[in-house]
Design an enzyme around this catalytic site. Structure first.
Site, PDB file in Angstrom:
ATOM      1  N   GLY A  52       0.067  -1.682   1.516  1.00 50.93           N
ATOM      2  CA  GLY A  52       0.315  -0.789   2.653  1.00 50.93           C
ATOM      3  C   GLY A  52       1.793  -0.599   2.919  1.00 50.93           C
ATOM      4  O   GLY A  52       2.618  -1.440   2.532  1.00 50.93           O
ATOM      5  N   ASN A  53       2.135   0.509   3.547  1.00 50.47           N
ATOM      6  CA  ASN A  53       3.523   0.733   3.965  1.00 50.47           C
ATOM      7  C   ASN A  53       3.597   1.787   5.058  1.00 50.47           C
ATOM      8  O   ASN A  53       2.681   2.589   5.226  1.00 50.47           O
ATOM      9  CB  ASN A  53       4.455   1.094   2.783  1.00 50.47           C
ATOM     10  N   THR A  68       9.104  -4.197   0.411  1.00 50.79           N
ATOM     11  CA  THR A  68       8.104  -4.587  -0.571  1.00 50.79           C
ATOM     12  C   THR A  68       7.839  -6.094  -0.438  1.00 50.79           C
ATOM     13  O   THR A  68       8.635  -6.819   0.173  1.00 50.79           O
ATOM     14  CB  THR A  68       8.601  -4.224  -1.994  1.00 50.79           C
ATOM     15  N   THR A  97      10.018  -0.677  -0.024  1.00 46.90           N
ATOM     16  CA  THR A  97       8.793  -0.500  -0.802  1.00 46.90           C
ATOM     17  C   THR A  97       8.978   0.586  -1.865  1.00 46.90           C
ATOM     18  O   THR A  97       9.657   1.583  -1.626  1.00 46.90           O
ATOM     19  CB  THR A  97       7.614  -0.132   0.136  1.00 46.90           C
ATOM     20  N   GLU A  99       6.643   2.498  -2.792  1.00 48.08           N
ATOM     21  CA  GLU A  99       5.816   3.637  -2.374  1.00 48.08           C
ATOM     22  C   GLU A  99       6.518   4.519  -1.336  1.00 48.08           C
ATOM     23  O   GLU A  99       5.974   5.536  -0.925  1.00 48.08           O
ATOM     24  CB  GLU A  99       4.465   3.154  -1.842  1.00 48.08           C
ATOM     25  N   HIS A 118       0.413   4.319   5.289  1.00 44.23           N
ATOM     26  CA  HIS A 118      -0.421   4.213   4.086  1.00 44.23           C
ATOM     27  C   HIS A 118      -1.080   2.847   4.039  1.00 44.23           C
ATOM     28  O   HIS A 118      -0.411   1.820   4.210  1.00 44.23           O
ATOM     29  CB  HIS A 118       0.422   4.416   2.831  1.00 44.23           C
ATOM     30  N   HIS A 120      -5.213   0.701   2.830  1.00 43.44           N
ATOM     31  CA  HIS A 120      -6.435   0.737   2.023  1.00 43.44           C
ATOM     32  C   HIS A 120      -7.651   0.324   2.865  1.00 43.44           C
ATOM     33  O   HIS A 120      -8.310  -0.668   2.536  1.00 43.44           O
ATOM     34  CB  HIS A 120      -6.312  -0.210   0.820  1.00 43.44           C
ATOM     35  N   HIS A 180      -7.412   4.772  -4.857  1.00 44.14           N
ATOM     36  CA  HIS A 180      -6.284   4.016  -4.307  1.00 44.14           C
ATOM     37  C   HIS A 180      -6.428   3.707  -2.812  1.00 44.14           C
ATOM     38  O   HIS A 180      -6.646   2.564  -2.440  1.00 44.14           O
ATOM     39  CB  HIS A 180      -4.989   4.792  -4.609  1.00 44.14           C
TER      40      HIS A 180
HETATM   41 ZN   LIG Z   1      -1.317   1.550  -1.766  1.00 45.81          ZN
END
Ligand SMILES: [Zn+2]
Length: 237
Positions: A52-53, A68, A97, A99, A118, A120, A180
């Site tokens: 996640g970020n 990260t 990160t 991402e 972001h 999951h 993802h």
């Molecule tokens: Zn991810």
């Protein structure tokens, strides 16, 4: 609270000016908000390990983002990073990160985006695994607050992934990333981006439960949808 960007600060400013800005009460408030949203994502099991970020746009061409290799449930304000919109790290002791490039590509493509989230969440990610958006016209909150799209799979953190997601930000604020997870954005603040995540995950969980009842799920009529869209406009969404 609206995360309105101060117009004057940009990546072209001197390092001491950027440092002063990054340590200002305004940035401190945003950093606290990022840590708070990270904690809420972790507590709801929307992230696992270091996944996640989160990112918040500040100034003309800057963003504060998560680092990260850290659990999003246990971040401190001093763990966060300042980057320019190309992803170059300007400040922060931890490495940003990978991402972040996706978040920044979204922000560049969609000038209204000030914050992105972001993670999951399992039930929404279940739909991402089959590469399909959940069916719509079933619950009011989802219709009003989320406009959903699906981005095809690409390696996480790659520029191609960011491009595919960014291209959907014109008409979607809630994007399933195939195989993802999910990314959401807001033109208001980080909390609103996070709310979209909660609303989507709750919707997907409820939908999966309803399917197990073995009876057809009722969908809103054209007239009922029209009413909801009026509500949505009333909220300025
Ligand atoms: Zn991810």
């Amino acid at each position: 609270m609206k995360n309105s960007p101060p117009e004057l600060i940009s990546c072209r400013h001197s390092k001491p000016a950027l440092k002063k800005f990054f340590n200002s009460p305004q940035c401190r408030e945003l950093k606290d908000q990022i840590c708070d949203m990270g904690r809420r994502m972790w507590q709801r099991a929307y992230v696992e390990g270091n996944g996640g970020n989160l990112a918040v746009r500040v100034g003309r061409d800057l963003a504060i983002c998560t680092p990260t290799m850290i659990s999003k449930g246990f971040m401190k304000p001093e763990d966060l990073c300042l980057v320019d919109l190309d992803g170059n790290q300007l400040l922060g002791q931890r490495k940003r990160t990978s991402e972040i490039l996706m978040h920044l590509q979204m922000m560049k493509h969609q000038p209204k985006a000030v914050a992105s989230c972001h993670c999951h969440p399992p039930h929404a990610t279940a739909f991402a695994l089959i590469g399909e958006a959940p069916p719509t016209r079933m619950l009011p909150e989802f219709e009003v607050f989320c406009a959903i799209g699906v981005a095809p799979y690409c390696t996480p953190g790659s520029p191609e992934m960011g491009k595919l997601v960014a291209e959907l930000t014109g008409h979607c604020n809630t994007i399933l990333m195939a195989s993802h997870g999910v990314v959401t954005w807001s033109g208001k603040n980080l909390e609103e981006a996070y709310w979209r995540m909660e609303i989507l995950e709750s919707y997907c969980r409820t939908l999966i439960a309803a399917r197990q009842l073995g009876k057809p799920i009722k969908r809103f009529s054209h007239g009922q949808m029209k009413e909801l869209m009026k509500l949505k406009q009333g909220f300025g969404l």
